[in-house]
Scaffold this motif. Structure first.
Motif, mmCIF file in Angstrom:
data_model
loop_
_atom_site.group_PDB
_atom_site.id
_atom_site.type_symbol
_atom_site.label_atom_id
_atom_site.label_comp_id
_atom_site.label_asym_id
_atom_site.label_seq_id
_atom_site.Cartn_x
_atom_site.Cartn_y
_atom_site.Cartn_z
ATOM 1 N N SER A 319 0.839 -1.197 0.000
ATOM 2 C CA SER A 319 0.000 0.000 0.000
ATOM 3 C C SER A 319 0.874 1.247 0.000
ATOM 4 O O SER A 319 2.057 1.189 0.354
ATOM 5 N N VAL A 320 0.255 2.358 -0.383
ATOM 6 C CA VAL A 320 0.971 3.631 -0.361
ATOM 7 C C VAL A 320 1.359 3.981 1.067
ATOM 8 O O VAL A 320 2.471 4.458 1.334
ATOM 9 N N GLN A 321 0.443 3.713 2.000
ATOM 10 C CA GLN A 321 0.693 4.055 3.396
ATOM 11 C C GLN A 321 1.910 3.302 3.931
ATOM 12 O O GLN A 321 2.766 3.874 4.624
ATOM 13 N N LYS A 322 2.011 2.027 3.609
ATOM 14 C CA LYS A 322 3.160 1.248 4.071
ATOM 15 C C LYS A 322 4.457 1.723 3.437
ATOM 16 O O LYS A 322 5.500 1.764 4.089
ATOM 17 N N SER A 323 4.385 2.094 2.159
ATOM 18 C CA SER A 323 5.606 2.539 1.483
ATOM 19 C C SER A 323 6.117 3.847 2.058
ATOM 20 O O SER A 323 7.325 4.091 2.099
ATOM 21 N N ILE A 324 5.195 4.714 2.518
ATOM 22 C CA ILE A 324 5.588 6.000 3.081
ATOM 23 C C ILE A 324 6.024 5.866 4.534
ATOM 24 O O ILE A 324 6.923 6.578 4.991
ATOM 25 N N ALA A 325 5.412 4.949 5.260
ATOM 26 C CA ALA A 325 5.695 4.792 6.684
ATOM 27 C C ALA A 325 7.175 4.543 6.944
ATOM 28 O O ALA A 325 7.748 5.064 7.902
ATOM 29 N N ASP A 326 7.802 3.729 6.112
ATOM 30 C CA ASP A 326 9.253 3.506 6.203
ATOM 31 C C ASP A 326 9.769 3.483 4.774
ATOM 32 O O ASP A 326 9.971 2.418 4.183
ATOM 33 N N ALA A 327 9.962 4.677 4.225
ATOM 34 C CA ALA A 327 10.296 4.804 2.804
ATOM 35 C C ALA A 327 11.605 4.113 2.458
ATOM 36 O O ALA A 327 11.713 3.463 1.409
ATOM 37 N N ARG A 328 12.598 4.241 3.312
ATOM 38 C CA ARG A 328 13.894 3.620 3.024
ATOM 39 C C ARG A 328 13.785 2.095 3.001
ATOM 40 O O ARG A 328 14.243 1.436 2.062
ATOM 41 N N LYS A 329 13.156 1.540 4.019
ATOM 42 C CA LYS A 329 13.009 0.087 4.103
ATOM 43 C C LYS A 329 12.205 -0.440 2.914
ATOM 44 O O LYS A 329 12.539 -1.493 2.341
ATOM 45 N N SER A 330 11.155 0.277 2.535
ATOM 46 C CA SER A 330 10.309 -0.153 1.415
ATOM 47 C C SER A 330 11.077 -0.140 0.099
ATOM 48 O O SER A 330 10.950 -1.049 -0.733
ATOM 49 N N LEU A 331 11.892 0.899 -0.106
ATOM 50 C CA LEU A 331 12.668 0.995 -1.344
ATOM 51 C C LEU A 331 13.764 -0.062 -1.377
ATOM 52 O O LEU A 331 14.041 -0.646 -2.435
ATOM 53 N N ILE A 332 14.370 -0.337 -0.244
ATOM 54 C CA ILE A 332 15.380 -1.405 -0.172
ATOM 55 C C ILE A 332 14.762 -2.740 -0.567
ATOM 56 O O ILE A 332 15.333 -3.506 -1.362
ATOM 57 N N ALA A 333 13.580 -3.024 -0.018
ATOM 58 C CA ALA A 333 12.919 -4.297 -0.307
ATOM 59 C C ALA A 333 12.564 -4.407 -1.793
ATOM 60 O O ALA A 333 12.727 -5.470 -2.406
ATOM 61 N N THR A 334 12.106 -3.312 -2.381
ATOM 62 C CA THR A 334 11.758 -3.326 -3.809
ATOM 63 C C THR A 334 13.002 -3.518 -4.664
ATOM 64 O O THR A 334 12.997 -4.294 -5.632
ATOM 65 N N ALA A 335 14.073 -2.829 -4.319
ATOM 66 C CA ALA A 335 15.318 -2.959 -5.073
ATOM 67 C C ALA A 335 15.873 -4.369 -4.975
ATOM 68 O O ALA A 335 16.407 -4.919 -5.963
ATOM 69 N N ARG A 336 15.732 -4.981 -3.825
ATOM 70 C CA ARG A 336 16.202 -6.365 -3.643
ATOM 71 C C ARG A 336 15.430 -7.300 -4.568
ATOM 72 O O ARG A 336 16.016 -8.177 -5.226
ATOM 73 N N HIS A 337 14.135 -7.094 -4.642
ATOM 74 C CA HIS A 337 13.273 -7.894 -5.520
ATOM 75 C C HIS A 337 13.639 -7.696 -6.994
ATOM 76 O O HIS A 337 13.748 -8.668 -7.757
ATOM 77 N N VAL A 338 13.850 -6.444 -7.378
ATOM 78 C CA VAL A 338 14.174 -6.134 -8.778
ATOM 79 C C VAL A 338 15.539 -6.685 -9.163
ATOM 80 O O VAL A 338 15.732 -7.186 -10.279
ATOM 81 N N ALA A 339 16.497 -6.607 -8.263
ATOM 82 C CA ALA A 339 17.854 -7.080 -8.548
ATOM 83 C C ALA A 339 17.858 -8.558 -8.911
ATOM 84 O O ALA A 339 18.588 -8.991 -9.807
ATOM 85 N N ARG A 340 17.029 -9.331 -8.243
ATOM 86 C CA ARG A 340 16.984 -10.778 -8.512
ATOM 87 C C ARG A 340 16.456 -11.057 -9.912
ATOM 88 O O ARG A 340 16.749 -12.109 -10.495
ATOM 89 N N GLN A 341 15.675 -10.128 -10.459
ATOM 90 C CA GLN A 341 15.117 -10.309 -11.797
ATOM 91 C C GLN A 341 16.079 -9.847 -12.900
ATOM 92 O O GLN A 341 16.083 -10.403 -14.000
ATOM 93 N N TRP A 342 16.885 -8.850 -12.593
ATOM 94 C CA TRP A 342 17.668 -8.208 -13.636
ATOM 95 C C TRP A 342 19.165 -8.527 -13.634
ATOM 96 O O TRP A 342 19.829 -8.383 -14.659
ATOM 97 N N SER A 343 19.683 -8.925 -12.511
ATOM 98 C CA SER A 343 21.122 -9.154 -12.471
ATOM 99 C C SER A 343 21.497 -10.400 -13.269
ATOM 100 O O SER A 343 20.827 -11.421 -13.210
ATOM 101 N N ARG A 344 22.576 -10.272 -14.025
ATOM 102 C CA ARG A 344 23.067 -11.432 -14.786
ATOM 103 C C ARG A 344 24.001 -12.288 -13.946
ATOM 104 O O ARG A 344 24.600 -13.199 -14.445
#
Length: 344
Positions: A319-344
């Motif tokens: 949710s938007v509320q969860k992403s804003i509540a801890d913006a750094r933690k939320s972005l870290i988690a998203t980046a971790r997820h994306v890295a697993r898809q894109w890294s060679r």
């Protein structure tokens, strides 16, 4: 794999530097062998001075100026000397930014908020600089730069011999359906009736009429038009930052580019930083992806802008509320997820 992380700020939650660090942290957690290079950016809006100071060094000047509500605020501008030319970089949002206006006051302030503080910054910078670059974006004002023009008149500032540059984050004209009032007014608290009053006020400003149709005139609530009326050259804020931060050299060594911003929407396609980064990556046939708090751009428009895929932080965490509540933690988690898809 070499990954270049080059985001803008994420609204009022993370600066560009904080966003870049969060994405890099998440990426390293998922793919520790990748080489990650951080290059936080700005397009003229919030973070403009910080990003350029990190890239250029120089001297940061502090000044108390008139804020958007007429009360004093603390603002900064950067002075940098190169090739014997002294250049001042001003971030208009420091003096008239939306973040300086409490949400509950915006429905009223949308018609009264002033850009006077930006004029005061220009007046201070005009004393000892050959070039003045004003970053536009993130404003809480729609006064057509009336406050700025009044401040310069009151200070008796003569800009003759000074090169004035407006570094805009958008290409919108002053008036019409894509103009300052109708496009950005609602974001600043304007009701439909207030939007029409703002539109009429901007249309009646004689000094702005010759430049009203020019790209970028509608930036920062018409502040772009005021600067153009003073003889400013309109420049892409994202393009300027791209040049000054050495983004192209970093791109030359990258296998993947990760950019981002608070909201990846249709406005992102009109001169915002994400699409500028994507275009630079496309020139080198390097894939570019975007992470954003929210994503509302369709895949076809996204692809046309050079972005191969975009990931919503709010969708990833629920949710938007969860992403804003801890913006750094939320972005870290998203980046971790994306890295697993894109890294060679």
């Amino acid at each position: 794999m070499r990954v270049l992380i080059a985001p803008d700020c994420f609204g009022g939650t993370l600066t560009a530097r904080e966003a870049a660090d969060a994405i890099a942290t998440g990426w390293h957690e998922a793919e520790p062998d990748d080489v990650v290079v951080q290059r936080p950016l700005a397009d003229g809006g919030p973070g403009f001075v910080d990003v350029l100071y990190a890239a250029l060094d120089g001297d940061v000047h502090h000044l108390t100026v008139t804020g958007p509500l007429g009360t004093p605020v603390e603002a900064r501008w950067l002075q940098h000397t190169a090739g014997g030319r002294r250049t001042a970089y001003i971030e208009s949002a420091e003096a008239c930014g939306l973040h300086l206006i409490p949400a509950e006051l915006r429905p009223e302030s949308c018609e009264t908020a002033t850009t006077r503080g930006v004029g005061e910054l220009i007046a201070a910078a005009a004393v000892d600089n050959d070039v003045i670059v004003v970053g536009l974006g993130g404003s809480g004002t729609t006064d057509g730069g009336a406050g700025l023009l009044a401040a310069l008149t009151d200070a008796g500032v003569d800009l003759t011999g000074t090169s004035l540059v407006a570094a805009s984050d958008v290409e919108n004209p002053l008036l019409g359906p894509h103009g300052a009032a109708r496009t950005f007014g609602p974001q600043k608290g304007a009701s439909p009736d207030a939007v029409e009053r703002l539109e009429a006020t901007l249309a009646a400003m004689d000094a702005l009429k010759p430049v009203s149709d020019m790209p970028g005139a509608g930036a920062a609530g018409g502040l772009g038009a005021a600067l153009l009326s003073l003889g400013a050259t309109m420049s892409s804020g994202a393009g300027l930052v791209r040049e000054l931060t050495g983004l192209d050299a970093a791109l030359d060594d990258a296998d993947l580019v990760v950019t981002g911003e608070g909201s990846f929407d249709w406005q992102s396609l009109r001169g915002k930083l994400v699409t500028a980064v994507a275009a630079a990556a496309a020139d080198r046939a390097i894939p570019c992806i975007a992470l954003a708090g929210q994503v509302s751009v369709g895949r076809r428009e996204m692809a046309a802008a050079g972005v191969q895929d975009a990931y919503s932080v709010s969708e990833h965490v629920g949710s938007v509320q969860k992403s804003i509540a801890d913006a750094r933690k939320s972005l870290i988690a998203t980046a971790r997820h994306v890295a697993r898809q894109w890294s060679r």
